[in-house]
Design a protein around this motif. Structure first.
Motif, short mmCIF file in Angstrom:
data_model
loop_
_atom_site.label_atom_id
_atom_site.label_comp_id
_atom_site.label_asym_id
_atom_site.label_seq_id
_atom_site.Cartn_x
_atom_site.Cartn_y
_atom_site.Cartn_z
N ILE A 174 6.00 4.16 10.63
CA ILE A 174 4.61 4.30 10.21
C ILE A 174 4.40 3.31 9.08
CG2 ILE A 174 2.83 5.83 9.29
CD1 ILE A 174 3.80 6.63 12.07
N LEU A 175 3.70 2.23 9.35
CA LEU A 175 3.45 1.20 8.36
C LEU A 175 2.29 1.62 7.47
CD1 LEU A 175 3.79 -1.73 7.25
CD2 LEU A 175 2.19 -2.46 9.05
N PHE A 176 2.52 1.65 6.15
CA PHE A 176 1.42 1.95 5.23
C PHE A 176 1.23 0.78 4.28
CE2 PHE A 176 5.07 3.58 2.84
CZ PHE A 176 4.78 3.26 1.52
N LEU A 177 -0.03 0.45 4.02
CA LEU A 177 -0.37 -0.75 3.25
C LEU A 177 -1.49 -0.45 2.26
CD1 LEU A 177 -0.53 -3.24 6.26
CD2 LEU A 177 1.32 -3.11 4.58
N GLU A 178 -1.47 -1.18 1.14
CA GLU A 178 -2.56 -1.13 0.17
C GLU A 178 -2.67 -2.50 -0.46
OE1 GLU A 178 -2.38 -1.36 -3.38
OE2 GLU A 178 -0.22 -1.69 -3.43
N GLU A 179 -3.81 -2.75 -1.11
CA GLU A 179 -4.00 -4.07 -1.72
C GLU A 179 -5.05 -3.99 -2.82
OE1 GLU A 179 -2.95 -6.80 -2.97
OE2 GLU A 179 -2.04 -7.27 -1.03
N THR A 180 -5.11 -5.03 -3.63
CA THR A 180 -6.10 -5.12 -4.69
C THR A 180 -6.47 -6.56 -4.94
OG1 THR A 180 -6.61 -4.51 -7.00
CG2 THR A 180 -4.36 -5.22 -6.54
N PHE A 219 -3.80 2.29 6.36
CA PHE A 219 -4.22 1.39 5.28
C PHE A 219 -4.89 2.26 4.24
CE2 PHE A 219 -5.94 -1.99 2.88
CZ PHE A 219 -5.25 -3.15 3.24
N GLY A 220 -4.35 2.23 3.02
CA GLY A 220 -4.88 3.07 1.95
C GLY A 220 -6.09 2.45 1.28
N GLN A 221 -6.02 2.24 -0.03
CA GLN A 221 -7.13 1.70 -0.78
C GLN A 221 -6.98 0.19 -0.96
OE1 GLN A 221 -9.76 3.87 -1.84
NE2 GLN A 221 -8.59 5.07 -0.36
N CYS A 222 -8.09 -0.50 -0.85
CA CYS A 222 -8.13 -1.94 -1.11
C CYS A 222 -9.15 -2.13 -2.23
CB CYS A 222 -8.53 -2.70 0.15
SG CYS A 222 -7.98 -4.43 0.17
N GLU A 228 -13.69 -4.50 9.40
CA GLU A 228 -13.71 -5.34 10.60
C GLU A 228 -12.43 -6.15 10.73
OE1 GLU A 228 -18.50 -6.18 11.23
OE2 GLU A 228 -17.37 -7.40 9.79
N VAL A 229 -11.94 -6.68 9.61
CA VAL A 229 -10.68 -7.42 9.64
C VAL A 229 -9.55 -6.53 10.12
CG1 VAL A 229 -8.92 -8.52 8.18
CG2 VAL A 229 -11.33 -9.11 7.88
N LEU A 230 -9.48 -5.33 9.56
CA LEU A 230 -8.42 -4.41 9.95
C LEU A 230 -8.56 -4.00 11.42
CD1 LEU A 230 -8.18 -2.14 6.78
CD2 LEU A 230 -6.71 -4.06 7.43
N ALA A 231 -9.78 -3.80 11.87
CA ALA A 231 -10.00 -3.43 13.27
C ALA A 231 -9.52 -4.54 14.20
CB ALA A 231 -11.48 -3.14 13.51
N HIS A 232 -9.73 -5.80 13.82
CA HIS A 232 -9.26 -6.92 14.65
C HIS A 232 -7.76 -6.84 14.88
CE1 HIS A 232 -12.87 -9.55 13.19
NE2 HIS A 232 -13.24 -8.60 14.03
N GLY A 255 -2.74 -0.44 20.05
CA GLY A 255 -2.57 0.72 20.92
C GLY A 255 -1.84 1.87 20.28
N VAL A 256 -1.75 1.88 18.93
CA VAL A 256 -1.08 2.97 18.22
C VAL A 256 -2.09 3.60 17.26
CG1 VAL A 256 1.17 1.83 18.38
CG2 VAL A 256 -0.25 1.47 16.34
N PRO A 257 -1.88 4.86 16.87
CA PRO A 257 -2.80 5.50 15.91
C PRO A 257 -2.89 4.70 14.61
CG PRO A 257 -1.39 7.13 16.94
CD PRO A 257 -0.85 5.81 17.35
N ALA A 258 -4.10 4.50 14.13
CA ALA A 258 -4.30 3.71 12.91
C ALA A 258 -5.59 4.14 12.24
CB ALA A 258 -4.34 2.21 13.24
N PHE A 259 -5.53 4.25 10.90
CA PHE A 259 -6.74 4.60 10.15
C PHE A 259 -6.69 4.00 8.76
CE2 PHE A 259 -3.91 8.02 8.85
CZ PHE A 259 -4.29 8.34 7.54
N GLN A 260 -7.84 3.98 8.11
CA GLN A 260 -8.01 3.42 6.77
C GLN A 260 -8.62 4.48 5.86
OE1 GLN A 260 -10.98 0.38 6.71
NE2 GLN A 260 -10.88 0.01 4.50
N GLY A 261 -8.25 4.45 4.57
CA GLY A 261 -8.91 5.32 3.60
C GLY A 261 -8.02 6.32 2.89
#
Length: 342
Positions: free
Chosen positions: A237-243, A271-274, A291-295, A301-307
């Motif tokens: 499960i890849l988790f990412l954040e950025e600032t 994807f957590g908080q940006c 939109e970038v993340l959706a691309h 084809g795997v479960p993915a969400f942001q926030g």
């Protein structure tokens, strides 16, 4: 508007334990849980602390946890924008892992510099002395290196110099002190409006996925591609954040992960908080972050969400790096399937 007490009660209701899950999983090598009175190390593997009053507040925070802080000699040192030379910073981190009195290690702050010390760390020594390492941002380099070279979990959570509000503290305590396997859900929004815009998951592909949590700061992770300090992402499960990165930079780094074959191996993505991730010069023709993340994420084809609530924000959930978890992309939840500590 919701009161702070009502807000914390709502958050508490969302931090539900995954009862019985850890009992069915095979045992693994874990650091020891924290207990009141434990000595914990404070290290600065990257940037330095500029003010003695800041250090006093940091020490008070650790004591408020019921722990006894032991600062490394390089805390308050300065070498350019680093807290001492690479050799000094690496040596102090090695020493904290070797010290039998030190039960866990907090990074004071992030910044930049952790990747510079990776070749100087004694991973044989570290592997023989599993201890919780706590921190985020540039500390991502250390979390990933531990997962790749030491084979025990760590905690992506607030640095010692972070605010440590009630949400951050409760989240960390449940993992590090109580050895719980909770579920983290996005806290509800508190805006005075009929339909909340905050506290909502942006789901790129619904579904559930299970695997070890691997990730952290996107910039730091992408910079380690091609080095021996990046763990396997097969089934993770890849988790990412950025600032403070513009959308096109996020696009470039996600493209890098795709071209390196990392995105194609994962079982799910969070994807957590940006924070402040907007271009300085806006354009109606530009892509939004979602939109970038959706691309990049929707075609996997795997479960993915942001926030999810982790990243460069005042309050954040702690995430155990290397520990198995289940995500529900439609609900926006992360459920731990095993404890991070023994």
């Amino acid at each position: 508007m919701l009161s702070r007490r009502t807000m914390m009660q709502a958050i508490g209701a969302l931090m539900l334990p995954a009862a019985g899950i850890s009992a069915v999983l095979p045992p693994r090598r874990r650091p020891r849980r924290l207990r009141r009175g434990d000595v914990v190390g404070l290290v600065e593997p990257a940037y330095f602390t500029p003010d003695a009053f800041d250090l006093e507040a940091i020490l008070a925070t650790i004591r408020a946890m019921g722990l006894v802080p032991r600062a490394a000699p390089n805390v308050m040192s300065r070498y350019g924008y680093l807290a001492g030379s690479d050799e000094e910073r690496a040596a102090h981190l090695n020493t904290m892992f070797a010290d039998p009195e030190v039960r866990a290690i907090f990074a004071v702050r992030g910044g930049w510099g952790c990747a510079r010390i990776l070749p100087l760390l004694d991973f044989d020594l570290i592997r023989a002395n599993p201890k919780l390492l706590i921190g985020f941002s540039d500390i991502t380099a250390l979390h990933l290196a531990l997962a790749a070279r030491a084979d025990f979990p760590s905690i992506h959570g607030p640095n010692a110099a972070s605010a440590w509000g009630q949400l951050s503290w409760d989240s960390f305590r449940r993992l590090a002190f109580d050895a719980e396997t909770p579920t983290w859900a996005i806290p509800p929004g508190t805006e005075d409006r009929l339909a909340q815009r905050n506290g909502r998951a942006r789901t790129f592909r619904p579904g559930r996925a299970t695997g070890p949590l691997i990730g952290g700061n996107l910039t730091v992770l992408s910079a380690l591609v091609g080095t021996p300090y990046l763990p396997s992402f097969d089934g993770a499960i890849l988790f990412l954040e950025e600032t403070e990165e513009a959308q096109y930079r996020i696009d470039r780094m996600m493209t890098h992960l795709a071209l390196a074959g990392i995105l194609g191996r994962v079982a799910g993505v969070v994807f957590g908080q940006c924070t402040d991730c907007t271009a300085r010069i806006s354009s109606l023709g530009g892509f939004t972050l979602s939109e970038v993340l959706a691309h990049h994420l929707a075609p996997l084809g795997v479960p993915a969400f942001q926030g999810a609530l982790f990243g460069h924000v005042t309050d954040q959930f702690s995430l155990p790096v290397g520990v198995r978890a289940e995500i529900d992309a439609a609900a926006g939840t992360i459920r731990m399937l095993e404890p991070v500590v023994a």
